[in-house]
Enzyme design. Structure first.
Site, short mmCIF file in Angstrom:
data_model
loop_
_atom_site.label_atom_id
_atom_site.label_comp_id
_atom_site.label_asym_id
_atom_site.label_seq_id
_atom_site.Cartn_x
_atom_site.Cartn_y
_atom_site.Cartn_z
N GLU A 200 0.75 -1.05 -0.05
CA GLU A 200 0.14 0.07 0.10
C GLU A 200 0.66 1.23 0.08
OE1 GLU A 200 -2.39 -0.77 3.50
OE2 GLU A 200 -0.81 0.53 4.64
N LYS A 201 0.02 2.46 -0.31
CA LYS A 201 0.94 3.67 -0.19
C LYS A 201 1.65 4.12 1.26
CE LYS A 201 1.91 8.03 -1.72
NZ LYS A 201 2.68 7.88 -2.83
N GLU A 275 -7.98 0.19 13.76
CA GLU A 275 -6.87 1.12 13.53
C GLU A 275 -6.76 1.76 12.39
OE1 GLU A 275 -3.42 -0.79 16.68
OE2 GLU A 275 -3.33 -1.15 14.52
N ARG A 291 -9.52 -7.87 20.01
CA ARG A 291 -9.37 -8.23 21.52
C ARG A 291 -9.47 -6.80 22.19
NH1 ARG A 291 -4.36 -5.66 21.26
NH2 ARG A 291 -3.02 -6.23 19.50
N VAL A 294 -4.22 -2.99 25.25
CA VAL A 294 -3.39 -2.55 26.29
C VAL A 294 -3.86 -1.23 26.67
CG1 VAL A 294 -1.27 -1.72 27.27
CG2 VAL A 294 -1.24 -3.77 25.79
N ARG A 336 3.24 3.92 29.42
CA ARG A 336 3.68 2.44 29.47
C ARG A 336 4.63 2.62 30.06
NH1 ARG A 336 1.92 -1.41 24.46
NH2 ARG A 336 -0.06 -0.29 23.77
P1 ADP Z 1 1.25 -4.48 12.81
O1 ADP Z 1 0.14 -5.44 12.87
O2 ADP Z 1 2.53 -5.40 12.45
O3 ADP Z 1 1.76 -3.65 14.01
P2 ADP Z 1 0.25 -2.29 11.45
O4 ADP Z 1 -0.46 -2.51 10.29
O5 ADP Z 1 -0.64 -2.27 12.79
O6 ADP Z 1 1.29 -3.27 11.76
O7 ADP Z 1 1.32 -1.04 11.31
C1 ADP Z 1 2.27 -0.74 12.38
C2 ADP Z 1 2.51 0.68 12.10
O8 ADP Z 1 3.42 0.91 10.93
C3 ADP Z 1 1.72 1.73 12.35
O9 ADP Z 1 1.22 2.11 13.58
C4 ADP Z 1 2.20 3.02 11.60
O10 ADP Z 1 3.35 3.43 12.41
C5 ADP Z 1 3.15 2.10 10.36
N1 ADP Z 1 2.62 1.93 9.05
C6 ADP Z 1 1.69 0.97 8.59
N2 ADP Z 1 1.42 1.22 7.49
C7 ADP Z 1 1.68 2.46 7.13
C8 ADP Z 1 1.59 3.20 5.98
N3 ADP Z 1 0.86 2.72 4.84
N4 ADP Z 1 2.18 4.36 5.93
C9 ADP Z 1 2.89 4.71 6.75
N5 ADP Z 1 3.29 3.95 8.02
C10 ADP Z 1 2.57 2.80 8.22
#
Ligand code: ADP
Length: 445
Positions: A200-201, A275, A291, A294, A336
Site C-alpha cells: 500500500e501507499k 486502527e 481483542r 493494552v 507504558r
Molecule cells: P502490525 O500489525 O505489524 O503492528 P500495522 O499495520 O498495525 O502493523 O502497522 C504498524 C505501524 O506501522 C503503524 O502504527 C504505522 O506506524 C506504520 N505503518 C503501517 N502502514 C503504514 C503506511 N501505509 N504508511 C505509513 N506508516 C505505516
C-alpha cells in the site's frame, strides 16, 4: 450464563480481568507458568493452576494445558486478555467446542481480520477508506513494481498474516522494492509461516488513530471514540491518549461510523479496535485488533464505560449497557512503564526492591508488580500502565508529570525517565504528533 472465568493470561491484564469478574460476581481461575508462581494474579484469583514451564510456548500458548485447567476447575468461560492466544481463531473454536464461553469475538471475525489483505478488501467493500494498494497478495516482484509505479512511491510491503511490525518493508523506488519484496516474503514466511505480502501507499508522517468499538451478539455495535497512539518506537506504542488532539466532532463521527461499518462487516461481537492512519484531514483503515487492547483504560477514563465488564455482559448473551456513543469527558493519557533501559531500550528484568505508586485526583495505575516481585525475563516488559485524566489535555499533562515524578521503582530500570522527558517536549505539549515523533525525539541533536 457464565459463573466461573478462566483467565488465559498473566501480568496486569490478568488482574484487570479479575477486577471486572469480581464486580460482576463471577468466580476466577488463574493459570500460570512455573516462572509466575509468585505473581499477583495467582494470589488474587479464587483458584490457580500451573500450566507449564516458563517459556510461553509451553505454558500460556499451550492450548491443551489451558483447556485442561478449565476442565479441572469447572470454569465455564475463558477470557484471553491480549497477546498470547487472544487472536487465535482456532483456540476460540476449541473453547466453544468444549462447551465453554469464549469472551471475545466470533472465531470467524478473528480469522477474517487476522488476514490483513482480506481485512482490507472486506472493509473497503463496505465503503471504509483504505490506502491505495493491492487487493490481493502480490504474485511477483514485477507486479509489485507495476502497481507501485501506478500509485506512486514510497510504498510499504506488509505480510498478510502480519503483526508486531514483522514483515513490513518500506520502498522508495523500484530498485528498493525489488529487494524488499524478497526480504519481506522471507520474513513473513519465517514469522508467520505464510509468505504472502501486499502493498500500500506509504505515508511519511501519519498519525496512528484508532477507534474503540464494542458489540453485542444481537448485531448492535457502539463506537466509543478514538485514541491517538502516534508515540511509538519500532511500532510499539509508548504513550496513548484520548481524545486525539486533531480529531474534532465531525471527524470523530466519520471515524466512528467507519469503525462501526468495519466491525459490522465481519459480524463482530465483544470489544475490538479499528486502527487508522491519519494525514491531512484524511483517515485510512489499517487493521482491526480483535481483542481488548493494552490502552483501553484511556477510553474508559473519558467515557466512564468499563470495557471488560461490557465484554463479560455480551459474552453471557446480554445486550450492551449503552445504546449509543458516549460523550467524551476531559482528556486521558496512558504512559507504558516498561522494565527497560530508558536510553538503550534493553530489557531490564530483576527484583523490584522498592516501590511507591502514585495516586490522587485523576490517577489510575494498572499493575501487577509489588515490592520483592521478580520481573521474569521470559515475557514482555510491561510493568505498569499509568493513566491520568484531566478536564483538558493541559491538565492531563500536568497530572502525568506529577504522577510520573512520584512513581518510584527500584531494582530494575524503567521507562519513567523517558516519559518525564517526553512530557516536557514542546511538540508533545502542542499535540504535534506523528508516528515519526520518537525517531525525531531520540535523534542526538
Ligand atoms: P502490525 O500489525 O505489524 O503492528 P500495522 O499495520 O498495525 O502493523 O502497522 C504498524 C505501524 O506501522 C503503524 O502504527 C504505522 O506506524 C506504520 N505503518 C503501517 N502502514 C503504514 C503506511 N501505509 N504508511 C505509513 N506508516 C505505516
Amino acid at each position: 450464563m457464565i459463573s466461573k472465568v478462566l483467565i488465559a493470561n498473566r501480568g496486569e491484564i490478568a488482574l484487570r480481568i479479575i477486577a471486572a469478574c469480581r464486580e460482576a460476581g463471577l468466580a476466577t481461575v488463574a493459570v500460570h507458568s512455573e516462572a509466575d508462581r509468585n505473581s499477583l494474579h495467582v494470589r488474587l484469583a479464587d483458584e490457580a493452576v500451573c500450566i507449564g514451564p516458563p517459556y510461553a510456548n509451553a505454558s500460556y500458548l499451550n492450548i491443551t494445558a489451558v483447556i485442561s485447567a478449565a476442565e479441572i476447575t469447572g470454569a465455564d468461560a475463558i477470557h484471553p486478555g491480549y497477546g498470547f492466544l487472544a487472536e487465535n481463531a482456532h483456540f476460540a473454536e476449541v473453547v466453544g467446542e468444549c462447551g465453554m464461553t469464549w469472551i471475545g469475538p466470533p472465531p470467524e471475525a478473528i480469522r477474517l481480520m487476522g488476514d490483513k489483505a482480506t481485512a482490507r478488501r472486506t472493509v473497503a467493500a463496505r465503503g471504509v477508506p483504505v490506502l491505495p494498494g493491492s487487493q490481493e497478495p502480490l504474485t511477483s516482484r514485477e507486479e509489485a513494481v507495476k502497481l507501485a509505479t501506478e500509485i506512486g512511491f514510497p510504498v510499504i510491503l506488509k505480510a498478510s498474516a502480519g503483526g508486531g511490525g514483522k514483515g513490513m518493508r518500506v520502498a522508495r523506488d523500484a530498485r528498493e522494492l525489488r529487494h524488499a519484496f524478497d526480504t519481506a516474503r522471507h520474513e513473513a514466511e519465517r514469522a508467520f509461516g505464510v509468505a504472502d505480502v501486499y502493498l500500500e501507499k506509504y505515508l511519511t508522517a501519519p498519525r496512528h488513530i484508532e477507534v474503540q468499538v464494542i458489540a453485542d451478539t444481537r448485531g448492535k455495535v457502539v463506537a466509543l471514540g478514538e485514541r491517538e497512539c502516534s508515540i511509538q518506537r519500532r511500532h510499539q506504542k509508548l504513550i496513548e491518549e484520548a481524545p486525539s488532539p486533531v480529531v474534532d466532532e465531525t471527524l470523530r463521527t466519520a471515524m466512528c461510523e467507519a469503525a462501526t461499518a468495519a466491525a459490522a462487516a465481519v459480524g463482530y461481537a465483544s470489544a475490538g479496535t479499528v486502527e487508522f492512519l491519519y494525514e491531512d484531514g484524511h483517515f485510512y483503515f489499517m487493521e482491526m485488533n480483535t481483542r481488548i487492547q493494552v490502552e483501553h483504560p484511556v477510553t474508559e477514563a473519558v467515557t466512564g464505560v468499563d470495557l471488560v465488564l461490557e465484554q463479560l455482559r455480551v459474552a453471557a448473551g446480554n445486550p450492551l449497557s449503552l445504546r449509543r456513543r458516549p460523550r467524551i469527558q476531559g482528556h486521558a493519557i496512558e504512559f507504558r512503564v516498561n522494565a527497560e533501559d530508558p536510553e538503550s531500550f534493553a530489557p531490564s528484568p530483576g527484583e523490584i526492591t522498592e516501590l511507591a505508586l502514585p495516586g490522587g485526583p485523576g490517577v489510575r495505575v494498572d499493575t501487577h508488580i509489588y515490592r520483592g516481585y521478580r520481573v521474569p525475563p521470559y515475557y514482555d516488559s510491561l510493568l505498569a500502565k499509568l493513566i491520568v485524566h484531566g478536564r483538558d489535555r493541559a491538565e492531563a499533562i500536568t497530572r502525568g508529570r506529577r504522577a510520573l515524578s512520584m512513581f518510584l521503582v527500584e531494582g530494575v530500570k524503567t521507562s519513567i525517565p523517558l516519559h518525564l522527558r517526553i512530557v516536557d517536549d514542546p511538540d508533545f505539549q502542542a499535540g504535534r504528533l506523528s508516528t515519526q515523533f520518537m525517531e525525531r525525539f531520540l535523534k542526538p541533536s
